[in-house]
Design a protein around this motif. Sequence first.
Motif: not given
Length: 364
Positions: A71-91
């Motif tokens: 479950d922790a791995v799933e959450m971690f991967i989901s978080t990385l993908k969400w950050r890429a989709e949401f665009g946190t690097k440019k935020l």
Amino acid sequence: MATTVSPEQQENAIKDFRKKAKDAVAGLAQDDLILWNVDMYSVFVDDATLSKSQTVIILKFLRAREFKVDDAVEMFISTLKWRAEFGTKKLMDEKFGDIYNELGIIYGNDKNGKPVTYNFYGSIAQDEILSDTATFLRWRIQLMEKAIALLDFENGLETITQVHDYTGASLFMDKRIKATSKEIIKIFQDHYPELLERKFFIGVPTLMEYLFSIFTALVSPATRAKFIVVSKSSQKAALIDHIPLTQLPKKYGGFEGSVAVEHEIKKEVVPARSSQILLDAVVKKGDKVKWQFSVVFGDIALTVGLEKDGKNVDVDAKVGGNGDRLEGGEGEYTATGDGQVSIKFDNSYSIINEKTVLYRIIVN
């Protein structure tokens, strides 16, 4: 209740996490493996030694999922993908209108050195915000990211204190803000694990308390345990208990401004139906005298003056000098002669309640 694991179980969980997440991150760009300014790429390199920051982040995901590694791995991967989709690097570089400055700030640290964020929900019901909740969402996530940027995982600074102020908020929440608030809660729950030290809810109207049963149902019991709901009359005492006065905004009774450490904050308890006159700093003619005070609960009348040879020779009437009852305040004046600063706290009008006053005198 948080899951308790032994050091050996924790070490094994981290190893298992690294092994199981390795294949899952293979399809992600290396830049997407930077999480909260920590490069997680080397976590998945065989035999690489973890930094303290990398270990802290892995443990946040493990704890959030009660050390269920899959479950922790799933959450971690989901978080990385969400950050890429949401665009946190440019935020972090995005600019928002001045109106958003009224919605929240990062100000100071609590008594454990944790950064503190403030959200002002009484300012949300503005057409410009309600008509563009997508921008409001990005602004709110940016505020969280900016607070995280102040953390230092390498040296044990791992969590944030939050203050949510509902003063002036409508009893009937706009459905657009209600929906966006639920989305924000879900994002924080899914992608920002174990980053909350505590969360204060202040200025909450009694009739709005039912809303908390709706929103808190969306978060885990461990997170709910960090929530502190206080009444308006008790909010200053609750905040002062966790946040130093020098780190607290003035609107909550804090002592804003950069002042030398040697000007210590003193405490005086004034019984009901009484007043107290205290002598403080010795001053010379022309010295600038500044005072700050804050009553932990309730109000008090204040007079600040100058005493010499047992006589009050220079009573200042700018702040509280006319017997005004105040919850706190500050002021300054120039000493007209040599002497000692005198402070009178008058609580004679209070029949039952003693008053605890925090104050300091600064002489330049």
